[in-house]
Design a protein around this motif. Structure first.
Motif, PDB file in Angstrom:
ATOM      1  N   ILE A 169       0.830  -1.218   0.000  1.00  0.00           N
ATOM      2  CA  ILE A 169       0.000   0.000   0.000  1.00  0.00           C
ATOM      3  C   ILE A 169       0.865   1.269   0.000  1.00  0.00           C
ATOM      4  O   ILE A 169       0.595   2.194  -0.782  1.00  0.00           O
ATOM      5  CB  ILE A 169      -1.007  -0.012   1.177  1.00  0.00           C
ATOM      6  CG1 ILE A 169      -2.021  -1.145   1.014  1.00  0.00           C
ATOM      7  CG2 ILE A 169      -1.708   1.343   1.321  1.00  0.00           C
ATOM      8  CD1 ILE A 169      -2.923  -1.032  -0.187  1.00  0.00           C
ATOM      9  N   PRO A 170       1.937   1.342   0.814  1.00  0.00           N
ATOM     10  CA  PRO A 170       2.763   2.561   0.769  1.00  0.00           C
ATOM     11  C   PRO A 170       3.392   2.826  -0.612  1.00  0.00           C
ATOM     12  O   PRO A 170       3.651   3.977  -0.958  1.00  0.00           O
ATOM     13  CB  PRO A 170       3.854   2.289   1.811  1.00  0.00           C
ATOM     14  CG  PRO A 170       3.259   1.283   2.740  1.00  0.00           C
ATOM     15  CD  PRO A 170       2.360   0.436   1.877  1.00  0.00           C
ATOM     16  N   LYS A 176      -2.185   8.054  -9.012  1.00  0.00           N
ATOM     17  CA  LYS A 176      -3.562   8.535  -9.119  1.00  0.00           C
ATOM     18  C   LYS A 176      -4.507   7.359  -8.878  1.00  0.00           C
ATOM     19  O   LYS A 176      -5.092   6.797  -9.809  1.00  0.00           O
ATOM     20  CB  LYS A 176      -3.784   9.149 -10.508  1.00  0.00           C
ATOM     21  CG  LYS A 176      -5.021   9.957 -10.616  1.00  0.00           C
ATOM     22  CD  LYS A 176      -5.078  10.678 -11.950  1.00  0.00           C
ATOM     23  CE  LYS A 176      -6.292  11.554 -12.028  1.00  0.00           C
ATOM     24  NZ  LYS A 176      -6.318  12.316 -13.274  1.00  0.00           N
ATOM     25  N   VAL A 177      -4.618   6.962  -7.614  1.00  0.00           N
ATOM     26  CA  VAL A 177      -5.441   5.827  -7.235  1.00  0.00           C
ATOM     27  C   VAL A 177      -6.051   6.082  -5.859  1.00  0.00           C
ATOM     28  O   VAL A 177      -5.444   6.726  -5.003  1.00  0.00           O
ATOM     29  CB  VAL A 177      -4.611   4.503  -7.221  1.00  0.00           C
ATOM     30  CG1 VAL A 177      -3.511   4.550  -6.186  1.00  0.00           C
ATOM     31  CG2 VAL A 177      -5.482   3.290  -7.018  1.00  0.00           C
TER      32      VAL A 177
END
Length: 184
Positions: A169-170, A176-177
């Motif tokens: 995740i990081p 752009k999500v």
């Protein structure tokens, strides 16, 4: 088939085709699908020439459209076997378009097709090894090795049973999500 070796030069092939209005898309440029069809044809011819067998497309690893091709330009595709495995070959293809009025040539596309040799019954067969004669051929072979290793590592990493989304995740910061996962 006994193990033999062939030079990269023995597999080289090129085709040229004038781009017609019937090859264009709605914006007047040559349709990418038409170029892909030609790429697949030359990859087949190149791999078949090297292996002396019927070949099928196993994967298309990269297709980089670098510049648009115009109606009326002469497109030349140059292909060679860059890598061989047991039954597969990576065919590298360079696409150039020439304005036949000015003589100006531009590099429009680079692609890598993985082709597999087949016998008359559709079974994969061993392909000849590759004789590398210059630094560029060695570099292309090594690039194919690295692409294959990277692809294999990515598959192992993301398909592993211990894969944790939280670990990645990081890495998505700055993209752009927006992540909206349901509570588990």
């Amino acid at each position: 088939m006994k193990s033999t070796f062939r030079t990269v030069d023995a597999s080289r092939i090129s085709i040229s085709e004038l781009m017609l209005p019937s090859h264009s898309n709605f914006s007047g440029k040559i349709h990418g699908g038409h170029i892909l069809r030609l790429l697949d044809q030359i990859a087949f011819a190149c791999a078949s020439k090297h292996s002396k067998m019927y070949c099928v497309t196993a994967s298309v690893d990269t297709v980089n459209f670098l510049a648009p091709i115009e109606v009326g330009e002469l497109v030349t595709m140059k292909a060679s076997v860059n890598f061989v495995g047991n039954t597969s070959m990576v065919v590298g293809i360079r696409v150039e378009a020439e304005n036949i009025q000015t003589g100006v040539t531009k590099h429009c596309n680079s692609s890598y097709f993985t082709m597999v040799a087949k016998d008359d019954h559709g079974k994969s067969v061993k392909v000849p090894g590759l004789i590398l004669n210059d630094k560029k051929e060695v570099k292309r072979f090594l690039n194919a090795v690295i692409r294959n290793k990277t692809k294999q590592q990515r598959t192992i990493e993301f398909d592993h049973q211990d894969f944790s989304l939280d670990d990645y995740i990081p890495d998505l910061e700055g993209y752009k999500v927006q992540i909206e996962l349901p509570n588990e």
